[in-house]
Design a protein around this motif. Structure first.
Motif: not given
Length: 300
Positions: A256-261
């Protein structure tokens, strides 16, 4: 008539023996053994932890064992089918739900539906040019031979190169056998760190989305375990401990921190193999992860 002391000792000993045997039988009746596949170096403890959380509601003492080596997917499926392994997990399909007892609660609350791409370092400019689904179809993908993802991507018109053993796919990508290896948003960071010797990276701008719930699948020979798992997961959802486990998982936090969905270009494709029994109407089983990420960004 008073029994001699020796006779009293014998009677007492016999009673104690019967009592202890009864206790031992009761304890063993409550104790149940589970065998799971050995964890590989590209897996986290998330699914094992969720399994134990669910079964903690059963009131039974489950004892956990693992296989002596990491089984390939085909071998694992055969082992669960014959009962030598108790439970496995993965994406669902009509065939999976026919061969095994499915626990129809998505273990990753929809996070695994979002696929990011492993690519070779230096290839990002090529993926920056991908604007449409037809552009994306020019990319050659790698997948596991027995994975449902392979069939979903092929049905959507993608070219898919397959391998039987998952670790081979990272080396095949590095060797140029294909151009991208789609993985769940919760998997890419753990797997990237597992192969530091390979010049691979996570693509920055794209996400492929298709519905593919991750279920526990139980041996057809163990309906009792299946019921305990289902009841435990339902209880964990009801009392909030499932959400607590999910959001506190290092794997999920990192994703959730890195994916930048919410900032990625999303390509949605159908999953024509999704079983009709999939409980898509139960909104409490799935999370709006894009909304969650937007809320976290605003909080920052």
């Amino acid at each position: 008539m008073t029994l001699p002391t020796r006779s009293l000792h014998l009677v007492f000993g016999l009673c104690m023996s019967i009592f202890l045997s009864a206790l031992s039988f009761h304890a063993s009746a409550q104790e149940k053994s589970i065998t799971i596949n050995m964890k590989s170096n590209v897996q986290t403890d998330y699914m094992n932890g969720l399994l134990k959380l669910a079964l903690s509601y059963s009131g039974k003492e489950y004892v956990y064992h693992s296989t002596s080596e990491v089984y390939s997917r085909p071998r694992l499926m055969e082992s669960v089918k014959n009962g030598s392994v108790s439970v496995m997990w993965g994406g669902t399909s009509e065939q999976m739900e026919k061969d095994f007892i499915p626990i129809r609660i998505d273990a990753y609350r929809g996070l695994m539906n979002h696929r990011l791409l492993f690519i070779r370092e230096g290839d990002q400019p090529r993926f920056d040019e991908v604007k449409t689904l037809d552009d994306l179809r020019k990319i050659k993908f790698g997948q596991g031979r027995s994975w449902q993802d392979a069939a979903i991507l092929e049905q959507a018109g993608f070219t898919v190169v397959k391998a039987t053993k998952k670790p081979s796919l990272y080396y095949m990508l590095d060797g140029g056998r294909f151009d991208a290896f789609p993985r769940g948003a919760n998997e890419v960071w753990t797997e990237l760190s597992a192969f530091p010797e390979l010049p691979l990276t996570v693509e920055k701008n794209l996400v492929i989305i298709y519905p593919l719930p991750t279920y526990f699948f139980v041996s057809p020979q163990d309906p009792e375990l299946a019921k305990d798992l289902e009841n435990g997961l339902e209880a964990a959802i009801a009392d909030g401990s499932f959400d607590q486990y999910f959001f506190n998982s290092p794997e999920v936090k990192e994703a959730l921190t890195k994916a930048n969905l919410s900032k990625r270009r999303a390509f949605r494709i159908d999953n024509p193999f999704l079983p009709k029994a999939t409980p898509l109407n139960r909104k409490e089983l799935f999370l709006d992860l894009t909304k969650i990420q937007n809320e976290e960004s605003e909080a920052e």
